[in-house]
Design an enzyme around this catalytic site. Structure first.
Site, PDB file in Angstrom:
ATOM      1  N   ASN A  72       0.837  -1.201   0.000  1.00  0.00           N
ATOM      2  CA  ASN A  72       0.000   0.000   0.000  1.00  0.00           C
ATOM      3  C   ASN A  72       0.878   1.259   0.000  1.00  0.00           C
ATOM      4  O   ASN A  72       0.709   2.175  -0.815  1.00  0.00           O
ATOM      5  CB  ASN A  72      -0.884  -0.056   1.259  1.00  0.00           C
ATOM      6  N   SER A 127       0.821   4.588   7.410  1.00  0.00           N
ATOM      7  CA  SER A 127       2.202   4.231   7.016  1.00  0.00           C
ATOM      8  C   SER A 127       3.052   3.931   8.250  1.00  0.00           C
ATOM      9  O   SER A 127       3.950   4.702   8.595  1.00  0.00           O
ATOM     10  CB  SER A 127       2.825   5.322   6.135  1.00  0.00           C
TER      11      SER A 127
HETATM   12  N1  LIG Z   1      -6.331  -3.049  11.119  1.00  0.00           N
HETATM   13  C1  LIG Z   1      -6.360  -1.734  10.852  1.00  0.00           C
HETATM   14  N2  LIG Z   1      -5.353  -0.944  11.273  1.00  0.00           N
HETATM   15  C2  LIG Z   1      -5.388   0.378  10.987  1.00  0.00           C
HETATM   16  N3  LIG Z   1      -6.377   0.987  10.291  1.00  0.00           N
HETATM   17  C3  LIG Z   1      -7.392   0.230   9.840  1.00  0.00           C
HETATM   18  C4  LIG Z   1      -7.432  -1.153  10.115  1.00  0.00           C
HETATM   19  N4  LIG Z   1      -8.561  -1.643   9.552  1.00  0.00           N
HETATM   20  C5  LIG Z   1      -9.194  -0.630   8.977  1.00  0.00           C
HETATM   21  N5  LIG Z   1      -8.500   0.504   9.128  1.00  0.00           N
HETATM   22  C6  LIG Z   1      -8.901   1.785   8.534  1.00  0.00           C
HETATM   23  O1  LIG Z   1      -7.985   1.971   7.446  1.00  0.00           O
HETATM   24  C7  LIG Z   1      -7.376   3.240   7.500  1.00  0.00           C
HETATM   25  C8  LIG Z   1      -5.860   3.162   7.333  1.00  0.00           C
HETATM   26  O2  LIG Z   1      -5.508   2.899   6.025  1.00  0.00           O
HETATM   27  P1  LIG Z   1      -4.028   3.188   5.546  1.00  0.00           P
HETATM   28  O3  LIG Z   1      -3.986   2.807   4.115  1.00  0.00           O
HETATM   29  O4  LIG Z   1      -3.675   4.595   5.875  1.00  0.00           O
HETATM   30  O5  LIG Z   1      -3.166   2.187   6.437  1.00  0.00           O
HETATM   31  S1  LIG Z   1      -1.662   1.702   6.229  1.00  0.00           S
HETATM   32  O6  LIG Z   1      -0.862   2.887   5.898  1.00  0.00           O
HETATM   33  O7  LIG Z   1      -1.641   0.726   5.157  1.00  0.00           O
HETATM   34  O8  LIG Z   1      -1.283   1.113   7.510  1.00  0.00           O
HETATM   35  C9  LIG Z   1      -7.670   3.821   8.827  1.00  0.00           C
HETATM   36  O9  LIG Z   1      -8.067   5.148   8.536  1.00  0.00           O
HETATM   37  P2  LIG Z   1      -7.546   6.419   9.363  1.00  0.00           P
HETATM   38  O10 LIG Z   1      -8.329   6.376  10.632  1.00  0.00           O
HETATM   39  O11 LIG Z   1      -7.914   7.563   8.479  1.00  0.00           O
HETATM   40  O12 LIG Z   1      -6.065   6.307   9.576  1.00  0.00           O
HETATM   41  C10 LIG Z   1      -8.811   2.975   9.406  1.00  0.00           C
HETATM   42  O13 LIG Z   1     -10.029   3.657   9.279  1.00  0.00           O
END
Ligand SMILES: Nc1ncnc2c1ncn2[C@@H]1O[C@H](COP(=O)(O)OS(=O)(=O)O)[C@@H](OP(=O)(O)O)[C@H]1O
Ligand SMILES: Nc1ncnc2c1ncn2[C@@H]1O[C@H](COP(=O)(O)OP(=O)(O)O)[C@@H](O)[C@H]1O
Length: 296
Positions: A176, A200
């Site tokens: 990703n 990230s």
């Molecule tokens: N297991 C798990 N861990 C963290 N986050 C989760 C998970 N499952 C779903 N989400 C939702 O996905 C959003 C994060 O996506 P990202 O693409 O930024 O994540 S990463 O960079 O690949 O770790 C994150 O959004 P943000 O709250 O905007 O950060 C979450 O809403």
């Protein structure tokens, strides 16, 4: 031919490959060319200093690992190149074989002049709920109001399309981040101020994205909001689900987050004391202004 790719693609009218002296470990290519089975070394240097590479030439060989190079003045004994005439060499990059880098006369410089700004990537990292999307949108709005072209790459949003095939296991998060880094690099090359907001969580993957760009053009912003703050916000109810064991591998709960150790900007958010979205955005705008990104 064996070639290492330059660290970034060459663009702009000034980039041309030229032959330089060969390193001493390999024989120089004689004026009459290489004999069959013989090997020599060329140092090819683009007009832009960042695009320096070394090419080993073996007669009859056609393998490369980087963008195609026009070998100027080389002659191979099999007659495939004539002295004084540039020879294009195809590349193998990852699983893509026999590909050529195609350059355009309109490059990043020309686009930046048009936009009166410098293309760059503002990479916002932090826990879920730390305020990444809020900052990304506030920054985009602020820059837009000052006449600057931006584009927001939001992790959540990209997982609705480009990255819909990826889960939250470690290798998928890494992929990703890699994909978003590559897309962000293209936006920066387009001359835009690209704002990437993703959790990230891994330092090494963020570092790899940084390495795709000239160092000063990657601006890492750490939204340093402690877990307690993020969890108390919990706008999507995900922390609650993670605490209840209904979401496995949630960042900050049972999955790691590695904070940056050397980022350009830290936005500090404490319990009961977080800067407003506007003042977070202003902090980034000040950095961009001070470092010349808001002018050509
Ligand atoms: N297991 C798990 N861990 C963290 N986050 C989760 C998970 N499952 C779903 N989400 C939702 O996905 C959003 C994060 O996506 P990202 O693409 O930024 O994540 S990463 O960079 O690949 O770790 C994150 O959004 P943000 O709250 O905007 O950060 C979450 O809403
Ligand atoms: N600086 C801030 N001060 C107060 N609340 C904020 C701030 N930044 C974000 N929020 C709120 O916190 C929640 C999470 O913000 P969001 O931008 O969605 O975070 P992330 O993208 O990191 O998950 C939202 O409800 C948002 O309104």
């Amino acid at each position: 031919m064996l070639a290492r790719p330059p660290p970034r693609p060459c663009s702009g009218a000034g980039d041309r490959w030229r032959r330089q002296d060969a390193p001493s470990a390999m024989p120089r290519v004689p004026a009459g060319g290489l004999g069959r089975g013989a090997a020599g070394v060329f140092k090819l240097v683009a007009a832009r200093p960042a695009a320096t590479t070394v090419v080993a030439a073996a007669a009859g060989e056609r393998r490369t690992a980087g963008p195609a190079a026009a070998v100027d003045g080389a002659q191979l004994a099999n007659g495939s190149a004539v002295a004084g005439i540039s020879k294009l060499v195809t590349s193998t990059v990852g699983k893509s074989t026999n590909i050529l880098w195609h350059d355009c006369p309109i490059g990043q410089n020309e686009r930046q002049k048009l936009l009166n700004q410098k293309g760059c990537v503002v990479w916002i990292t932090g826990l879920s709920g730390s305020g990444k999307s809020t900052l990304a949108c506030a920054l985009s709005r602020e820059l837009h109001s000052r006449g600057h072209l931006t584009y927001v790459l939001d992790g959540d949003n990209l997982r609705h399309g480009l990255n819909r095939d990826l889960s939250f296991k470690a290798e998928d998060r890494a992929e990703n981040i890699r994909r978003v880094g590559e897309v962000a690099k293209l936006f920066a090359d387009a001359g835009l101020i690209c704002i990437a907001s993703l959790i990230s969580p891994y330092r090494s993957e963020r570092g790899a994205c940084r390495n795709l760009l000239p160092s000063s053009s990657f601006i890492e912003v750490f939204l340093n909001a402690p877990l307690e703050v993020c969890e108390s916000r919990d706008p999507k109810g995900l922390y609650k689900l993670a605490r209840a064991g209904k979401i496995k591998g949630f960042t900050g709960i049972d999955d790691p987050y590695e904070p940056p150790s050397d980022c350009e900007i830290v936005i500090q958010c404490k319990i009961g004391d977080c800067p407003s979205p506007k003042s977070m955005a202003d902090q980034v705008v000040s950095y961009l202004e001070a470092n010349g990104f808001l002018e050509d």
